[in-house]
Structures are given as structure tokens and as C-alpha cells.
Scaffold this active site. Structure first.
Site, PDB file in Angstrom:
ATOM      1  N   SER A  83       0.859  -0.991  -0.061  1.00  0.00           N
ATOM      2  CA  SER A  83      -0.038   0.107   0.065  1.00  0.00           C
ATOM      3  C   SER A  83       0.898   1.442   0.139  1.00  0.00           C
ATOM      4  CB  SER A  83      -0.899  -0.249   1.177  1.00  0.00           C
ATOM      5  OG  SER A  83      -0.282  -0.607   2.328  1.00  0.00           O
TER       6      SER A  83
ATOM      7  N   HIS B  39      -2.093  -2.656  -6.480  1.00  0.00           N
ATOM      8  CA  HIS B  39      -2.652  -2.437  -5.154  1.00  0.00           C
ATOM      9  C   HIS B  39      -4.205  -2.583  -5.312  1.00  0.00           C
ATOM     10  CE1 HIS B  39      -3.128   0.765  -1.889  1.00  0.00           C
ATOM     11  NE2 HIS B  39      -3.201  -0.515  -1.164  1.00  0.00           N
TER      12      HIS B  39
ATOM     13  N   GLU C 196      -4.777   0.365  -8.061  1.00  0.00           N
ATOM     14  CA  GLU C 196      -3.724   1.278  -8.331  1.00  0.00           C
ATOM     15  C   GLU C 196      -2.651   0.468  -9.073  1.00  0.00           C
ATOM     16  OE1 GLU C 196      -3.119   4.964  -5.530  1.00  0.00           O
ATOM     17  OE2 GLU C 196      -3.042   3.040  -4.562  1.00  0.00           O
TER      18      GLU C 196
ATOM     19  N   ASN D 142      -3.328   6.221  -0.643  1.00  0.00           N
ATOM     20  CA  ASN D 142      -2.772   6.234   0.620  1.00  0.00           C
ATOM     21  C   ASN D 142      -2.298   7.573   1.153  1.00  0.00           C
ATOM     22  OD1 ASN D 142      -4.096   4.029   2.031  1.00  0.00           O
ATOM     23  ND2 ASN D 142      -2.424   2.712   1.074  1.00  0.00           N
TER      24      ASN D 142
END
Ligand code: CAA
Length: 282
Positions: free
Chosen positions: A118, A139, A151, A189
């Protein structure tokens, strides 16, 4: 590149969800973990999820047929059969480097090694292998069967062919891919975790209680769940390690983890997976 057999490393909540969506899309899946109990638990959880989706008529096949494409294994050498490996182990850079170095020795030179990290650098993961052009970030979001986004992260060494093959994989999984450059936290994130961390500061400073903070963000900002409930879903240990990656990666104190987050992780209050986080769970 066309992949038929995919290995997933780690049978935790992300690994089991990733195995589930690959099997649903028709791939054969090897679900690998060092702990056979974790594999059993992962298979049981994904079977419940498949049954739930079948009840809502969201699957085009019998859930037992989909689950039948997944084989659990604690044997790392079984990964030789995979054309694509998706690593979803604990968010710890030293551990991931060790896994990538082992994968590089075991897997055929043509195998693509993807990480569900992440926030950790794909460029640094690629550098521990002899096939840096075939290392890429893939991701997924939690809960994997329900969230539409993947992602795709290009390390500095990732080849165009590897990158394109991940866009094709996302398409086959019926997910939408967004490409991120390899910077700490990528896109999701980088934005989401400071918000969750700020919600924890808001609780820490007594601005509101957990229920009020979550209700405020649900009703005031139209979030599907409040940031503290989301932290419990993601896992507070994962939230902390992502904040540490942001803090160190940007050398900017605006990313410092809230002391309450650190303390809760020290106490083992990791969220849903341990039954206690900002809320209590059965
Ligand atoms: N499989 C199948 N069904 C599932 C499921 C799963 N894994 N997880 C939940 N469901 C089902 C629930 O059982 C429920 O079914 P019923 O309606 O039949 O009871 C249904 O989905 C809806 O769930 P809820 O009623 O509990 O709650 P909801 O309507 O709020 O939806 C949610 C749940 C999709 C998780 C939604 O709250 C949401 O989108 N939350 C935000 C999630 C998010 O932001 N995820 C990203 C986190 S960041 C990340 O993952 C990246 C990282 O690196 C940390």
C-alpha cells in the site's frame, strides 16, 4: 503476456480477497502462506464472501466452482507453476525484500512479480531481483471483492510490457485501473491515510468521540463509512506502517503518526481483525 495461474502470497484479508477475485475471473490460484491455519481461515472467509455474492446473483458461476480454482499451499516451491505472483504479505519492507528475493530464485524468469503493497517503494523491491523490469505494484482496495479500484504502480525499472499486462489483468478482474508513479503512499494512501490520522488526532485531542467523528464524516462529507471505522477495517498496524512510510519518505512532520495510533498498535488493538480497535467487534 497471458496469465493462467496466479499465486498470491499471504492469506490475510487482502490476500484472500485477491485470490477470490482472480478465481472469480477464471484464473487458477495458488494461495500461499507460511501458516496453514491462516490459509484455512482465508479459504473459509472467501467462501463465505462468494456465497454472499452468489445470493445476490452477482456471480456468473457456482461459488463452489470458483473456490475450486484456489489451492492453498505452505510450500514456496509450489509457486514455480505461477506466471504471475501477487505478494500480499504484512506491510514490512524487510519482509517484502526477503520474499521478492526468494521468489526471484524460485519462479521462472518470465514470471511477473507484483506487490499489493500500500505504500512501499516498487523501485526498491524490484532492485532486490534479477528481473526488475518484471516487478510492478498491483494495489487492491479493501474489501477487495467490492472495491472497483486497482492502483498500478510503475517502478523506475518496470517495463512497458509488464505495466500493460497489469492493465489487462485489472480489466479481466472487472476493476478500474489508475496508474500511480512510485512515490510514498502512491495516490490513495497519500490522501486517505493523513485523513484517517487526522481523525485519530481529533479523537486524541477530545474534539469529538469516535461515533461523533465518524458520523460527522459520513453525513457531512458523504463518506460510506467514518474514518475511524475504516481504520478498524484496514487494520491499525497497516495504518501506522503507511504513516511511517509517508513520514520517512517525505521527511515531513505533517505525516507524523498520532501517538494514540501508536499506542493502540502497541496494545494489540488492531481493529476488526483483533476484535478491538476504535470500536468493539464480535
Ligand atoms: N464480500 C462480499 N460481501 C461483502 C464483503 C465481502 N468481502 N464485505 C461486505 N460485504 C457485504 C456486506 O455483508 C453487506 O451485505 P448485506 O447488505 O447483504 O448485509 C454489504 O456488503 C454492504 O455492507 P455493509 O452494509 O456492511 O456496509 P456498506 O453498505 O457501508 O458497504 C463497504 C460496505 C463497501 C465496505 C463501504 O462501507 C465502503 O465502501 N467503505 C469504504 C471502504 C474503503 O474506503 N476502502 C478502501 C480502504 S483503503 C485500502 O484498502 C487501501 C490500503 O492500502 C489501506
Amino acid at each position: 503476456m497471458s496469465f493462467k495461474t496466479v499465486a498470491v502470497i499471504g492469506a490475510g484479508q487482502m490476500g484472500q480477497g485477491i485470490a477470490q477475485v482472480f478465481a472469480t475471473a477464471g484464473f487458477n490460484v495458488i494461495l500461499n502462506d507460511i501458516d496453514s491455519a491462516a490459509i484455512e481461515k482465508g479459504l473459509a472467509t472467501l467462501t463465505r464472501s462468494l456465497n454472499k455474492l452468489a445470493d445476490k446473483e452477482l456471480l456468473s458461476e457456482d461459488p463452489a466452482i470458483i473456490a475450486g480454482r484456489i489451492t492453498g499451499s505452505t510450500d514456496f516451491s509450489a509457486l514455480v507453476a505461477a506466471e504471475l505472483v501477487v505478494e500480499a504479505a504484512t506491510e514490512n519492507e524487510a519482509l517484502k525484500h526477503k520474499i521478492f528475493s526468494q521468489l526471484d530464485k524460485i519462479c521462472p524468469a518470465s514470471t511477473v512479480l507484483a506487490s499489493n503493497t500500500s505504500s512501499i517503494s516498487i523501485t526498491r523491491l524490484a532492485a532486490v531481483t534479477e528481473r526488475p523490469d518484471k516487478v510492478v505494484g498491483l494495489h487492491f482496495m479493501n474489501p477487495v471483492p467490492l472495491m472497483k479500484l486497482i492502483e498500478v504502480i510503475k517502478g523506475l525499472q518496470t517495463s512497458e510490457e509488464t505495466y500493460q499486462s497489469m492493465l489487462e489483468v485489472a480489466d479481466k478482474l472487472n476493476k478500474t485501473a489508475v496508474t500511480s508513479q512510485d512515490r510514498p503512499g502512491f495516490i490513495v494512501n497519500r490522501i486517505l491515510m493523513p485523513m484517517i490520522n487526522e481523525a485519530i488526532f481529533t479523537l486524541y485531542e477530545g474534539v469529538g468521540n469516535a461515533a461523533e467523528i465518524d458520523e460527522a464524516m459520513k453525513l457531512g462529507a458523504a463518506h460510506p463509512m467514518g474514518p475511524l471505522a475504516l481504520a478498524d477495517l484496514i487494520g491499525l498496524d497497516t495504518c501506522l506502517s503507511i504513516m511511517q512510510v509517508l513520514n520517512e519518505g517525505f521527511s515531513d512532520s505533517k505525516y507524523r503518526p498520532c501517538p494514540l495510533l501508536k499506542q493502540m498498535v502497541d496494545a494489540g488493538y488492531l481493529g476488526r481483525k483483533t476484535g478491538r480497535g476504535f470500536y468493539q467487534y464480535d
